[in-house]
Write a protein that holds these residues in place. Structure first.
Motif, PDB file in Angstrom:
ATOM      1  N   ILE A  40       0.850  -1.202   0.000  1.00 52.55           N
ATOM      2  CA  ILE A  40       0.000   0.000   0.000  1.00 52.55           C
ATOM      3  C   ILE A  40       0.882   1.248   0.000  1.00 52.55           C
ATOM      4  O   ILE A  40       0.657   2.172  -0.793  1.00 52.55           O
ATOM      5  N   THR A  45      -1.032   5.753  -0.625  1.00 48.98           N
ATOM      6  CA  THR A  45      -1.830   5.463   0.578  1.00 48.98           C
ATOM      7  C   THR A  45      -2.997   4.531   0.278  1.00 48.98           C
ATOM      8  O   THR A  45      -3.824   4.287   1.145  1.00 48.98           O
ATOM      9  N   ARG A  46      -3.058   4.027  -0.956  1.00 46.18           N
ATOM     10  CA  ARG A  46      -4.170   3.172  -1.357  1.00 46.18           C
ATOM     11  C   ARG A  46      -3.713   2.213  -2.444  1.00 46.18           C
ATOM     12  O   ARG A  46      -2.790   2.519  -3.192  1.00 46.18           O
ATOM     13  N   CYS A  47      -4.377   1.076  -2.516  1.00 42.10           N
ATOM     14  CA  CYS A  47      -3.967   0.061  -3.474  1.00 42.10           C
ATOM     15  C   CYS A  47      -5.122  -0.904  -3.724  1.00 42.10           C
ATOM     16  O   CYS A  47      -5.887  -1.206  -2.799  1.00 42.10           O
ATOM     17  N   VAL A  76      -6.723   0.627   8.185  1.00 39.76           N
ATOM     18  CA  VAL A  76      -7.181   0.747   6.800  1.00 39.76           C
ATOM     19  C   VAL A  76      -8.704   0.813   6.750  1.00 39.76           C
ATOM     20  O   VAL A  76      -9.393   0.450   7.705  1.00 39.76           O
ATOM     21  N   TYR A  77      -9.205   1.301   5.630  1.00 36.92           N
ATOM     22  CA  TYR A  77     -10.627   1.200   5.307  1.00 36.92           C
ATOM     23  C   TYR A  77     -10.717   0.782   3.852  1.00 36.92           C
ATOM     24  O   TYR A  77      -9.745   0.896   3.093  1.00 36.92           O
ATOM     25  N   GLU A  79     -12.648   0.831   0.026  1.00 37.79           N
ATOM     26  CA  GLU A  79     -13.507   1.537  -0.926  1.00 37.79           C
ATOM     27  C   GLU A  79     -13.817   0.572  -2.053  1.00 37.79           C
ATOM     28  O   GLU A  79     -12.980  -0.270  -2.404  1.00 37.79           O
ATOM     29  N   ILE A  87     -10.535  -1.389  -3.128  1.00 36.71           N
ATOM     30  CA  ILE A  87      -9.365  -0.549  -2.883  1.00 36.71           C
ATOM     31  C   ILE A  87      -9.131  -0.499  -1.376  1.00 36.71           C
ATOM     32  O   ILE A  87     -10.042  -0.201  -0.599  1.00 36.71           O
ATOM     33  N   CYS A  89      -7.320   1.347   1.623  1.00 37.93           N
ATOM     34  CA  CYS A  89      -6.804   2.694   1.864  1.00 37.93           C
ATOM     35  C   CYS A  89      -6.338   2.836   3.308  1.00 37.93           C
ATOM     36  O   CYS A  89      -6.975   2.317   4.222  1.00 37.93           O
ATOM     37  N   THR A  91      -5.972   4.740   6.743  1.00 36.48           N
ATOM     38  CA  THR A  91      -6.616   5.790   7.519  1.00 36.48           C
ATOM     39  C   THR A  91      -5.520   6.757   7.973  1.00 36.48           C
ATOM     40  O   THR A  91      -4.331   6.515   7.746  1.00 36.48           O
ATOM     41  N   GLU A  95      -1.676   5.861   8.178  1.00 43.77           N
ATOM     42  CA  GLU A  95      -0.587   6.648   7.592  1.00 43.77           C
ATOM     43  C   GLU A  95       0.491   6.929   8.633  1.00 43.77           C
ATOM     44  O   GLU A  95       1.682   6.839   8.332  1.00 43.77           O
TER      45      GLU A  95
END
Length: 151
Positions: A40, A45-47, A76-77, A79, A87, A89, A91, A95
């Protein structure tokens, strides 16, 4: 049979994996979680979850359970991407955690990479790709041959 030369590579690869495992232990996370966060972070910050699976070689089931734990811990959250592609991501907490724990791995790896000459970097990439391609080829041949014998 003679295993010495391939054994040396396996031994070195095992030692490298052991060092990453030790890093995960010191971070207080599983190897899977460290690898997921690494991918990630490598992407920002997202993958895509499918990308994590592809890049880590971790089974989808293990990734799913690790992501559930990361969600529960507020790291993480998720999407919804296009179709069934989710996805993952980070949080704000994720981070911060990644900045403190995962980013230093990138810094260490970059430090090592930058200690090498451009020629050494290129040689490493060429030989690693050559090894990967040959391993894929010979494994496919072996398993195709083995499976066809069983039928």
């Amino acid at each position: 049979m003679h295993y010495l030369k391939a054994g040396k590579y396996t031994y070195l690869a095992g030692e490298i994996n052991s060092l990453y495992h030790e890093a995960a232990v010191k971070m207080g996370v599983s190897d899977s979680i460290m690898n997921i966060l690494y991918v990630i972070c490598e992407n920002g910050t997202r993958c895509f979850q499918s990308e994590i699976s592809k890049l880590t070689g971790i089974s989808r089931q293990t990734i799913n359970s690790a992501i559930r734990k990361l969600e529960k811990d507020g790291i993480v959250y998720l999407e919804q991407g296009q179709g069934r592609n989710t996805i993952v991501c980070l949080t704000e907490k994720g981070e911060k955690f990644s900045s403190e724990r995962i980013s230093p791995l990138f810094e260490i790896e970059n430090k090592i990479w930058n200690e090498w000459t451009a020629e050494e970097q290129q040689q490493y990439l060429v030989l690693t790709q050559k090894y990967r391609d040959a391993l894929k080829k010979y494994m496919n041949e072996f398993f195709n041959h083995t499976l066809s014998k069983k039928e």
